[in-house]
Design a protein around this motif. Structure first.
Motif: not given
Length: 262
Positions: A51-55, A68-80
Motif C-alpha cells: 500500500l505504501m509503494s504508491e500511497p 489519499n484516504q488518510l488526507v481526506s479523513s484528516l480534512i473532515r476531522v479538522f473541519s468538524g
C-alpha cells in the motif's frame, strides 16, 4: 539537552519499544490461536508495504491510495473539530461564568452528550443533503462536548482572588475575559480540545463507513467487502498511530501553556 532530559528521553523510547514488542507478541499469539484466520504481523507488514509503494494514486472515485484516504479523513476531522470548538468554547465560557447559563444549558448538554454519532447521521443528511456535510456534522456534534465541559469547569474554578483583582481595577467585561478568564482557563480548554480531537478521530471511521466515497473509514469497509483482513489491520494501525500523534501534539501544547503559567 541536559543529562536528566536525555535519560528521560531514552527511557521513554525504550518503554515505547517494549510496548510495541508486547503488542506484536500478543498479536502473533492471536494469529496462532485462530489458526491464521487473523493475519499476523508479517503478512500485514507485507500488505502495508504494498500500500505504501504508491500511497497517493487516484484511479477513480472508489479506487484511491491509502495516503489519499488518510488526507481526506484528516480534512473532515479538522473541519468538524474546528466547527465544534467554535461552538464549544464560547458556550463553555458562558456556562462557567454564569450560574444562570449553567442551569439553563447543562441539562441540554447532559441530554445530547451521550447520543451516538450514528443517531445523528440521518439528521445530518437531512440538513446538508450530502454525505460529506453529514459526516462533518456528526464529528462536530459529538466532539464538542469535552471542550465545552472542560472550558466550563476551568472558568468556574477561577479563584475569587482573581475575580476581585478585576473588580478592584475596574476591568470591563472584555478586559476581564482577556486578562483573567481566558489565561486562567486555557489549560482546561486545551485539555478539552485534546479529548475532543480523540473523539473526532474515532467518529470519522463510523461516519465514513456510512457515507462511503473516500476516507480511512471507507477504506476499512471496502477492505471488508474485499475480504482483505490484512488491509483492515493496516488501516487499524494507521488510525491508531495518527490518533497517538494527534494526542501527543495536543499534549505538547497543553504542557507549553501549563509551563508558561508557572
Amino acid at each position: 539537552m541536559n543529562s536528566f532530559s536525555l535519560k528521560n528521553s531514552i527511557s521513554n523510547a525504550l518503554y515505547f519499544i517494549g510496548s510495541m514488542l508486547v503488542l506484536i507478541g500478543l498479536w502473533q499469539l492471536v494469529t496462532i490461536l485462530t489458526k491464521n484466520e487473523i493475519p499476523g504481523p508479517v503478512a500485514t507488514w507485507q500488505v502495508f508495504m504494498e500500500l505504501m509503494s504508491e500511497p497517493f494514486y487516484d484511479r477513480g472515485p472508489n479506487d484511491k491510495g491509502i495516503g489519499n484516504q488518510l488526507v481526506s479523513s484528516l480534512i473532515r476531522v479538522f473541519s468538524g473539530f474546528g466547527a465544534g470548538s467554535i461552538v464549544a468554547i464560547p458556550l463553555g465560557l458562558l456556562m462557567g461564568s454564569s450560574k444562570t447559563g449553567m442551569k439553563l444549558l447543562n441539562p441540554i448538554v447532559q441530554i445530547l452528550r451521550p447520543v451516538s454519532p450514528l443517531a445523528w447521521f440521518p439528521l445530518g443528511l437531512l440538513a446538508f443533503k450530502a454525505a460529506e456535510g453529514a459526516t462533518i456534522f456528526i464529528i462536530m456534534i459529538t466532539s464538542l462536548w469535552p471542550t465545552l465541559i472542560n472550558t466550563a469547569f476551568g472558568v468556574a474554578s477561577i479563584p475569587d482572588d482573581h475575580k476581585n483583582v478585576g473588580k478592584a481595577f475596574g476591568f470591563s467585561t472584555w478586559k476581564y475575559i482577556t486578562k483573567i478568564m481566558l489565561p486562567y482557563s486555557i489549560p482546561h480548554i486545551i485539555t478539552g480540545l485534546r479529548l475532543s480531537i480523540g473523539v473526532a478521530w474515532m467518529v470519522i471511521v463510523a461516519g465514513e463507513m456510512l457515507s462511503g466515497g473516500v476516507g480511512i473509514g471507507f477504506f476499512v469497509w471496502d477492505s471488508w467487502n474485499a475480504l482483505s483482513l490484512e488491509r483492515i489491520l493496516v488501516a487499524i494501525l494507521i488510525i491508531g498511530t495518527v490518533g497517538l500523534l494527534l494526542d501527543k501534539g495536543f499534549n505538547a501544547l497543553q504542557n507549553a501553556f501549563s509551563y508558561n503559567q508557572k
